[in-house]
Scaffold this active site. Structure first.
Site, PDB file in Angstrom:
ATOM      1  N   ASP A 197       0.519  -1.112   0.118  1.00  0.00           N
ATOM      2  CA  ASP A 197       0.325  -0.165   0.355  1.00  0.00           C
ATOM      3  C   ASP A 197       0.558   0.859  -0.111  1.00  0.00           C
ATOM      4  O   ASP A 197       1.534   1.347   1.081  1.00  0.00           O
ATOM      5  CB  ASP A 197      -0.755  -0.157   0.972  1.00  0.00           C
ATOM      6  CG  ASP A 197      -1.789   0.908   1.752  1.00  0.00           C
ATOM      7  OD1 ASP A 197      -1.921   1.810   0.329  1.00  0.00           O
ATOM      8  OD2 ASP A 197      -2.497   1.207   2.522  1.00  0.00           O
ATOM      9  N   HIS A 370      -4.091   4.746   6.755  1.00  0.00           N
ATOM     10  CA  HIS A 370      -2.715   3.854   5.978  1.00  0.00           C
ATOM     11  C   HIS A 370      -0.894   4.171   6.246  1.00  0.00           C
ATOM     12  O   HIS A 370      -1.067   5.216   7.619  1.00  0.00           O
ATOM     13  CB  HIS A 370      -2.402   4.652   4.689  1.00  0.00           C
ATOM     14  CG  HIS A 370      -3.927   3.612   3.247  1.00  0.00           C
ATOM     15  ND1 HIS A 370      -4.416   3.210   3.049  1.00  0.00           N
ATOM     16  CD2 HIS A 370      -4.787   4.862   3.605  1.00  0.00           C
ATOM     17  CE1 HIS A 370      -5.202   3.276   2.514  1.00  0.00           C
ATOM     18  NE2 HIS A 370      -6.174   4.362   3.133  1.00  0.00           N
TER      19      HIS A 370
END
Lengths: 557, 557
Positions: A197, A370
């Protein structure tokens, strides 16, 4: 019978999620078997006028329909599950996901009336699903939605780790930290490819724990005297849990506002991901029964979306809620790029109505889902892959992520920044980009899939900026006379009431154009229409410097 | 003869700049005299489709045209001068401004072909202009454009200080710091009202000096091996100066790109505000004559504006510049709320083409032109006004600014958070909101001023999202037959080529609708049109869930 030499080569083909945030979908192909990780959608930018949502172009999957063994979903956000209803109408394959993710997928498929045709399989972290030559292992992660997992794909060519969206939270709300030990174990054994990610790859440091938000919320709740209205993402169940906890602690009843907030919280409570004492939940229209300091409203609209509950509250058009002096409104989210203006409009409206608005730039009431740079480094360190492919990000994120890996000592030639459609071919010792398959975006407007393209969008843009002017005129070509009209109708051009003079002048220009055509013996329709369009266009532009779309229709009697 | 008792009351009437960032314009009225500070415009948000710019509603000024003694302009940004060409077409009064500001105004009035009708007066800091009962004193400030001033208005009721846009820069590029001593002197004497810039009132701390940007730029230039392309606001002459300095120091020729960059830099060099050795400036199409490490390009487009030079460079459509691997692109600006997505699109495009892009979130290459909380406190401390009115800001900024003053001990009843049009009436000891005048916004589209209103905008929005479908049909009412048509034309609806079947079905619906009208003896045009519209609308919505605008025209033969 397929008679192919075993090559031990695996292909990784991202069909979305690279060079963009959204519509994540990656294909893994080994001989005549395909598995897919995630099947997301993305939201249109403002250029895509009237478009509701975007899904990846899945031509490649449709062509290889027979090979597909399953969709493996990492978590329940729209950019990972939103494409499923559209894709599953064309491809029949089982879905594997954790309980909450599956619950959200289920309600989506139900809406599209295809739930009965789909095969859904619940998995949990540590489960390993064997499909053909693949072993698909689910690994617990932390993210801004509960029940997120990453996937370790055991293939004949080696292990591929796909992180999904993740952060590292040492004090997560559900008590279960991302399974770093398993990452380390796999790393020790040897990982062929890491796909990680990149959303926060341009941010230094660490992302804070979700728990820090709970502490900030509790402080705010303790000092609130009126109602507390908290806006957040409906899918952020742990955030909702913390808001609920602060409410319960302060003896406030909780009401939900906004369709997706109600729907997702219902699913989450049903499946055991959200725990609120039943007696503390009230209906939105019951809030008036309680004194203001006994009420919390949890609502959608943290992004300033035009139709969302908080936006309607701010503009004074919400059915049940009027903002009052003394209300505290907490916006527990960061505006996504593109939404900042909308969010600040909402904040201004609320302040104008007397609310005390707590938003990101003045208090720490939100954390990202994130991983930032240091977390990404930790994952690289634990997994130590042979090859690396940054995923989930715009170009700037992917490039920054690849630089992070490079700075940690990875060879540049072992890092692959791909574009959607690129085919990364891997064997035990080698990785290379080997071709490209059809990829791109499919626009969805209403229930039309892919029938709005560039010409339609260009027309919409022109219409949006300049409006339209239709001219209808009936002529007799033989007698060369105008039988009826011109009738001029405008939309989005000028106020007709204020512009009668202008419309009359345009009429005269039309009549002159037609007479000119008659005089020059140019009586083909196309020529006449072009002449009218040109003359009217010039007249209007010279007069008021605008260029409405001009649609002449000539009827011959 | 006006025979009024001298009241010693002054009215302050903001006609723009409150509850918004932009179109600043404030009226000061004493008996039968008016002066105006600033006359700005604002840019439309995305809701205002096709609108070019917005100016304040100046009905009040037009009504009181005879009283107006002059426009006093604090600096040359569009939100302070952009309304002048439109306002001066309706009001004849002299303009007072510093040299650079006036230079920028001049080129604007020339464009609108009204320069010869206007009276322009150059002033400089410390000048005092006497007009009737007003003494207008100009005081040096720091801001993101050179030659900015604040204004101390000496009136029979007392002194009013209007800061204009400002920051406090102890090391400004032109060497002249904001005149804090004069503020203190006025404060000592007694200031009736302070009107101060609130743009950064929600930001803690201090705004950094412009000089810090120069140092960051020099570091970057020293390490650049290819071309350096720097995007910034054209009007930020001191920033351009620092980019030029870093270029000259590193022996790089300088080319300008973008119309406003060329125009403003020309004005600034002519008037002595920008100093670049002549031999270092080259034309944009000459850059290829030099090796890449000898070239700097200074360009517009720091906000990702669709037509600006940097955007065209990024998308590969610029006439002269192709981005190459090795180019360093520095975006020396912060995206204004609403522009973040456009800016990150530009960054992604540039990175994709191989450029090394330096933008705000990864390096400190920009500082704001507005004062943060601590600077605002310093101004309050020096001026110690009796009354305070925060200006230049959205509601959240004004409220935060008023809280800052309150926290410093000012009485809440002495702080006035106004809306545009509110009349603040002040005498030596008292201030109160005394009425409201007409105020609002006037939309400008092309050269049409105010002829695009809500209905037109609503139509544009519908057209943008759904497109349009026009139906033309000729009938004979007596024989109850369709003579010609229906002709159906669509724009922004669906691809016609892919949708022949759909259009044919719509034709049939139209014919059925008309026949139904004939059968029911409903042959008035309005009824027939409504029936067609309704039936077609229902048919399309049921079929593909869209709602194009439907425009039926019936011609009777």
């Amino acid at each position: 019978m397929i008679n192919k030499k075993k090559t031990n080569k695996i292909k990784v083909i991202p069909l979305g999620g690279l060079g963009e945030i959204g519509k994540n979908l990656t294909v893994f192909e080994y001989e005549n078997e395909i598995i897919v990780i995630d099947c997301g959608m993305s939201f249109p930018n403002e250029e895509l006028l009237g478009i509701d949502l975007i899904i990846p172009d899945i031509t490649y999957l449709i062509k290889n329909r027979e090979k597909i063994k399953g969709f493996f979903i990492t978590h329940g956000h729209e950019d990972h599950i939103g494409g499923l209803p559209y894709v599953l109408k064309q491809i029949n394959a089982p879905i594997y996901a954790t309980k909450l993710t599956l619950g959200l997928i289920e309600s989506k498929l139900q809406e599209h009336k295809i739930l009965d045709d789909c095969t859904l399989n619940i998995v949990k972290p540590k489960d390993v699903i064997e499909v053909g030559n693949f072993k698909v292992e689910f690994i617990k992660t932390n993210h801004s939605i509960a029940d997120s997992v990453s996937i370790a794909l055991h293939t004949p060519a080696g292990i591929i780790v796909h992180t999904g969206d993740f952060k590292i939270d040492f004090t997560p709300i559900d008590g279960e930290t991302i399974d770093l030990q398993r990452y380390a174990q796999l790393g020790k054994r040897g990982v062929l490819l890491l796909m990680a990610d990149s959303t926060n790859a341009t941010r230094l440091g660490y992302t804070m724990s979700e728990k820090t938000v709970g502490e900030a919320l509790e402080n705010l709740f303790m000092n609130a005297n009126g109602r507390v209205i908290v806006a957040t993402f409906a899918s952020n169940i742990h955030r909702v849990q913390q808001i609920a906890n602060a409410s319960v602690k302060n003896n406030r009843k909780i009401a939900f506002s906004g369709r997706s907030m109600e729907r997702i919280c219902e699913v989450a409570m049903e499946l055991g991901y959200l725990f609120i004492p039943k007696e503390m939940i009230i209906d939105l229209n019951e809030t008036k029964k309680y004194s203001n300091d006994r009420v919390t409203i949890i609502t959608t609209g943290s992004q300033g979306e035009p139709m969302a509950a908080l936006t309607r509250i701010a503009s004074g058009t919400h059915k049940n809620i009027r903002v009052e002096k003394g209300d505290m409104v907490i916006i527990s989210a960061t505006p996504i790029p593109g939404n900042q203006k909308a969010v600040s409009d909402v904040i201004n409206d609320l302040i104008e109505k007397g609310a005390n608005v707590i938003y990101e730039s003045i208090k720490e009431i939100h954390v990202s889902g994130h991983a930032c740079e240091e977390e990404l480094k930790l994952i690289q360190t634990l997994i130590k892959p042979k090859f690396f492919m940054p995923i989930h990000g715009e170009h700037m994120h992917l490039i920054n992520h690849s630089k992070i890996a490079e700075n940690m000592g990875m060879k540049k030639s072992n890092i692959f920044v791909l574009e959607t459609g690129d085919v990364l071919e891997l064997s035990r010792n080698k990785a290379q980009i080997a071709g490209k398959v059809q990829a791109g975006r499919v626009l969805i407007d209403g229930i039309g899939v892919g029938d709005v393209g560039n010409i339609v969008l260009k027309d919409r843009k022109n219409l949006a900026n300049e409006g339209i002017l239709t001219i209808v005129i009936a002529i007799n070509r033989e007698s060369r006379t105008i039988v009826s009209g011109p009738d001029i109708i405008t939309r989005g051009f000028v106020y007709v009431r204020d512009s009668e003079g202008l419309i009359k002048e345009i009429s005269e220009v039309v009549i002159e154009s037609i007479e000119k055509c008659f005089d020059n013996n140019e009586t083909q329709w196309t020529k006449m229409k072009n002449t009218i369009r040109r003359e009217v266009n010039n007249f209007i532009y010279n007069k008021i410097k605008r260029k409405p779309m001009i649609l002449p229709t000539i009827i011959e009697i």
